[in-house]
Design a protein around this motif. Structure first.
Motif, mmCIF file in Angstrom:
data_model
loop_
_atom_site.group_PDB
_atom_site.id
_atom_site.type_symbol
_atom_site.label_atom_id
_atom_site.label_comp_id
_atom_site.label_asym_id
_atom_site.label_seq_id
_atom_site.Cartn_x
_atom_site.Cartn_y
_atom_site.Cartn_z
ATOM 1 N N LEU A 73 0.819 -1.213 0.000
ATOM 2 C CA LEU A 73 0.000 0.000 0.000
ATOM 3 C C LEU A 73 0.850 1.259 0.000
ATOM 4 O O LEU A 73 0.447 2.298 -0.552
ATOM 5 C CB LEU A 73 -0.917 0.004 1.227
ATOM 6 N N LEU A 74 2.043 1.194 0.628
ATOM 7 C CA LEU A 74 2.870 2.404 0.731
ATOM 8 C C LEU A 74 3.330 2.907 -0.642
ATOM 9 O O LEU A 74 3.000 4.045 -1.012
ATOM 10 C CB LEU A 74 4.063 2.147 1.664
ATOM 11 N N PRO A 75 4.074 2.110 -1.442
ATOM 12 C CA PRO A 75 4.453 2.628 -2.763
ATOM 13 C C PRO A 75 3.249 2.825 -3.674
ATOM 14 O O PRO A 75 3.258 3.708 -4.536
ATOM 15 C CB PRO A 75 5.410 1.557 -3.302
ATOM 16 N N GLY A 76 2.188 1.993 -3.479
ATOM 17 C CA GLY A 76 0.997 2.157 -4.313
ATOM 18 C C GLY A 76 0.338 3.508 -4.097
ATOM 19 O O GLY A 76 0.050 4.242 -5.053
ATOM 20 N N ALA A 114 -5.824 6.775 -5.204
ATOM 21 C CA ALA A 114 -5.254 6.584 -3.870
ATOM 22 C C ALA A 114 -6.345 6.196 -2.872
ATOM 23 O O ALA A 114 -6.164 5.295 -2.042
ATOM 24 C CB ALA A 114 -4.545 7.857 -3.414
ATOM 25 N N GLY A 115 -7.510 6.859 -2.943
ATOM 26 C CA GLY A 115 -8.615 6.530 -2.053
ATOM 27 C C GLY A 115 -9.131 5.123 -2.272
ATOM 28 O O GLY A 115 -9.489 4.415 -1.320
ATOM 29 N N LYS A 116 -9.164 4.699 -3.529
ATOM 30 C CA LYS A 116 -9.619 3.345 -3.835
ATOM 31 C C LYS A 116 -8.704 2.301 -3.190
ATOM 32 O O LYS A 116 -9.174 1.293 -2.646
ATOM 33 C CB LYS A 116 -9.658 3.147 -5.341
ATOM 34 N N LEU A 117 -7.387 2.544 -3.224
ATOM 35 C CA LEU A 117 -6.444 1.627 -2.594
ATOM 36 C C LEU A 117 -6.667 1.556 -1.086
ATOM 37 O O LEU A 117 -6.544 0.489 -0.481
ATOM 38 C CB LEU A 117 -5.010 2.048 -2.887
ATOM 39 N N ILE A 118 -7.001 2.697 -0.482
ATOM 40 C CA ILE A 118 -7.257 2.714 0.964
ATOM 41 C C ILE A 118 -8.462 1.841 1.302
ATOM 42 O O ILE A 118 -8.444 1.064 2.259
ATOM 43 C CB ILE A 118 -7.459 4.151 1.463
ATOM 44 N N PHE A 119 -9.524 1.922 0.492
ATOM 45 C CA PHE A 119 -10.691 1.079 0.731
ATOM 46 C C PHE A 119 -10.363 -0.399 0.531
ATOM 47 O O PHE A 119 -10.843 -1.267 1.270
ATOM 48 C CB PHE A 119 -11.830 1.482 -0.206
ATOM 49 N N GLY A 150 -5.065 -7.689 -7.000
ATOM 50 C CA GLY A 150 -4.028 -8.412 -7.738
ATOM 51 C C GLY A 150 -2.769 -7.588 -7.909
ATOM 52 O O GLY A 150 -1.656 -8.111 -7.791
ATOM 53 N N GLN A 151 -2.943 -6.276 -8.184
ATOM 54 C CA GLN A 151 -1.779 -5.398 -8.308
ATOM 55 C C GLN A 151 -1.039 -5.278 -6.983
ATOM 56 O O GLN A 151 0.197 -5.324 -6.934
ATOM 57 C CB GLN A 151 -2.223 -4.016 -8.795
ATOM 58 N N MET A 173 -1.035 -7.492 -4.586
ATOM 59 C CA MET A 173 -0.381 -8.772 -4.318
ATOM 60 C C MET A 173 0.848 -8.963 -5.199
ATOM 61 O O MET A 173 1.850 -9.540 -4.765
ATOM 62 C CB MET A 173 -1.371 -9.915 -4.547
ATOM 63 N N ARG A 174 0.780 -8.480 -6.443
ATOM 64 C CA ARG A 174 1.936 -8.617 -7.337
ATOM 65 C C ARG A 174 3.149 -7.890 -6.784
ATOM 66 O O ARG A 174 4.278 -8.397 -6.844
ATOM 67 C CB ARG A 174 1.591 -8.064 -8.726
ATOM 68 N N VAL A 175 2.920 -6.697 -6.242
ATOM 69 C CA VAL A 175 4.014 -5.944 -5.634
ATOM 70 C C VAL A 175 4.299 -6.450 -4.226
ATOM 71 O O VAL A 175 5.457 -6.567 -3.809
ATOM 72 C CB VAL A 175 3.676 -4.436 -5.607
ATOM 73 N N GLY A 176 3.225 -6.775 -3.495
ATOM 74 C CA GLY A 176 3.374 -7.075 -2.077
ATOM 75 C C GLY A 176 3.877 -8.461 -1.748
ATOM 76 O O GLY A 176 4.603 -8.638 -0.761
ATOM 77 N N LEU A 177 3.512 -9.462 -2.535
ATOM 78 C CA LEU A 177 3.960 -10.818 -2.209
ATOM 79 C C LEU A 177 5.483 -10.951 -2.200
ATOM 80 O O LEU A 177 6.042 -11.519 -1.256
ATOM 81 C CB LEU A 177 3.333 -11.828 -3.170
ATOM 82 N N PRO A 178 6.194 -10.438 -3.224
ATOM 83 C CA PRO A 178 7.659 -10.484 -3.119
ATOM 84 C C PRO A 178 8.190 -9.697 -1.926
ATOM 85 O O PRO A 178 9.162 -10.105 -1.289
ATOM 86 C CB PRO A 178 8.133 -9.873 -4.445
ATOM 87 N N MET A 179 7.515 -8.575 -1.579
ATOM 88 C CA MET A 179 7.934 -7.815 -0.402
ATOM 89 C C MET A 179 7.728 -8.632 0.861
ATOM 90 O O MET A 179 8.595 -8.697 1.736
ATOM 91 C CB MET A 179 7.145 -6.500 -0.321
ATOM 92 N N GLY A 180 6.550 -9.269 0.958
ATOM 93 C CA GLY A 180 6.279 -10.083 2.137
ATOM 94 C C GLY A 180 7.231 -11.250 2.257
ATOM 95 O O GLY A 180 7.712 -11.570 3.349
ATOM 96 N N LEU A 181 7.518 -11.890 1.126
ATOM 97 C CA LEU A 181 8.452 -13.007 1.153
ATOM 98 C C LEU A 181 9.863 -12.538 1.495
ATOM 99 O O LEU A 181 10.621 -13.239 2.169
ATOM 100 C CB LEU A 181 8.438 -13.736 -0.193
ATOM 101 N N SER A 182 10.229 -11.341 1.032
ATOM 102 C CA SER A 182 11.543 -10.791 1.400
ATOM 103 C C SER A 182 11.633 -10.559 2.902
ATOM 104 O O SER A 182 12.640 -10.878 3.536
ATOM 105 C CB SER A 182 11.801 -9.477 0.649
ATOM 106 N N TYR A 183 10.558 -9.983 3.479
ATOM 107 C CA TYR A 183 10.505 -9.824 4.934
ATOM 108 C C TYR A 183 10.653 -11.182 5.615
ATOM 109 O O TYR A 183 11.398 -11.336 6.579
ATOM 110 C CB TYR A 183 9.170 -9.204 5.360
#
Length: 456
Positions: free
Chosen positions: A66-69, A82-87, A238-239, A241-251
């Motif tokens: 969510l942060l870079p998004g 940006a508001g849509k991402l927050i929801f 999906g977007q 998760m595409r960005v976030g899953l590699p981030m989560g796995l890196s963590y």
């Protein structure tokens, strides 16, 4: 408004730093309070916290998309997106929380690696069962944390985290300890489970406070009024998760280099495990500095990249490297100079202190490299580059750090006449892994920046 990189970075980073120090302070409180209870409870805390932190940080890493998004949409001037991402954050948190709670309700396959005594295993299961109820709230607060970072409004994070840690400092001792004076009993005496219960109660309180800020703050209302509440938007999710899953796995990969280490070190006995726990807490605490700089870097690079201001994005990254490396260098010196005092604060047991003192040097040695790899990884997230960093983290922290550490700890390197090193073997491997990660991630960042500068 002063737009220089150092000033913008500092304004965004210092509240995040205080917020993260407050959060890690909760772990330190647990170690001190539970450590005064008994060794079995401290061992259960060490293993249980290792499992929970590994899972929670991995899922939080996905939420961090969510942060870079949000930062990219703000940089583009698209308030509605940006508001849509927050929801959509609500649905992302719900999805991840269901998965995470299933793992925490059935943790046997993970804690079996530690080969615990039946008493410690029972305490560990109780600890994780209680924390399962806090996970949805913890992920909800991390979503607010990421949104606030993307918007560039981080000061509420500081106050909420300070309130959470203060509440834990007051509540945890009452729930953990039990003191009888005559006919009067003070405290509940739940041991490690008491620390988990305190965390769960406070997680829901701070999550609720974050929702109130989202609803009441004019900054967020201006974003949300341009969007509308809806059910799950699978394209947006999906977007993320595409960005976030590699981030989560890196963590997950990076943190398990430390948390799975604790599970294996449990085989070496409660004193060694407790000493490792003290040093792991110190490592986590000093890591909060480059992590805060990295979080600010991801937001500012994301905003600049979203607006196609590539020179500004590069300037932000350079400033972040300077600040993180200088600060982490100072922290390394302080760790080394005060290692005996820090070990004494962690445990009254002289055997535990001796283990901790022997391991602190490894933490001091990798501080500069940890700062470099952290800032590089977060700057790459600002550019939405997350898959290749995952590969670097896998190679460094699992192949070198975890597998290499296991070999050094329990088998040594017979061909080099190196005997099994015990806990020091794991920390030696983590040092090597951090150096490798720094080289790989900094090199990748330079390559990405050059690609963005290339014509066409």
């Amino acid at each position: 408004m002063d737009r220089t990189p150092f000033v913008r970075l500092g304004r965004l980073a210092w509240p995040v730093l205080i917020a993260q120090l407050a959060t890690i302070g909760m772990m330190a409180i647990d170690t001190v309070v539970v450590g005064r209870s008994n060794t079995d409870n401290l061992a259960a805390l060490a293993v249980g916290a290792s499992v929970y932190v590994s899972l929670a940080l991995a899922l939080s890493g996905v939420v961090q998309a969510l942060l870079p998004g949000v930062a990219h949409q703000i940089g583009r001037g698209d308030a509605a997106a940006a508001g849509k991402l927050i929801f959509q954050a609500f649905w992302l948190v719900l999805l991840l929380a269901v998965f995470g709670d299933l793992v925490l309700f059935f943790p046997g396959w993970m804690i079996a690696l530690a080969e615990l005594t039946p008493a410690v295993e029972a305490l560990t299961r109780d600890y994780l069962f209680i924390l399962a109820f806090s996970l949805p709230a913890s992920l909800g607060y991390r979503a607010f944390h990421a949104i606030a970072g993307g918007v560039g409004r981080t000061r509420p994070l500081m106050w909420l985290s300070l309130g959470q840690t203060t509440g834990h400092a007051l509540m945890a001792p009452v729930l953990v300890d039990s003191l009888t004076i005559g006919t009067l009993t003070l405290g509940v005496g739940l041991g490690a489970s008491g620390a988990a219960l305190s965390q769960a109660i406070l997680a829901w309180l701070v999550c609720g406070a974050g929702v109130v800020v989202l609803c009441k703050s004019p900054v967020y209302r201006n974003l949300l009024k341009n969007a509308r509440w809806s059910g799950p938007d699978w394209k947006s999710l999906g977007q993320l998760m595409r960005v976030g899953l590699p981030m989560g796995l890196s963590y997950f990969v990076e943190i398990t280099a430390f948390t799975v280490m604790a599970i294996f070190i449990a085989r070496l006995g409660p004193e060694v495990l407790s000493g490792h726990r003290i040093v792991a807490n110190l490592s986590a605490m000093v890591y909060m500095f480059p992590l805060a700089i990295g979080t600010a870097t991801a937001a500012l690079v994301g905003q600049s990249a979203g607006a196609d201001r590539d020179a500004e994005a590069r300037a932000m990254a350079r400033s972040a490297f300077w600040v993180a490396c200088v600060g982490s260098g100072i922290l390394a010196v302080l760790l080394w100079e005060f290692r005996s005092v820090l070990a004494w604060l962690g445990s009254p047991d002289e055997n535990v202190q001796a283990v901790a003192i022997g391991l602190v040097g490894f933490v001091a040695a990798y501080q500069l490299f940890d700062a470099a790899q952290t800032v590089a990884a977060f700057a790459l997230r600002g550019y939405h580059v997350t898959l290749l960093p995952l590969g670097i983290h896998l190679t460094a922290f699992w192949l070198i750090g975890l597998w290499g550490g296991y070999q050094l700890a329990f088998y040594g390197l017979p061909m080099l006449s190196i005997a099994p090193m015990g806990a020091a073997g794991f920390w030696s491997a983590v040092l090597g892994a951090t150096v490798l990660a720094a080289i790989g991630l900094v090199g990748l960042l330079i390559w990405v920046q050059r690609l963005r500068r290339a014509p066409g």
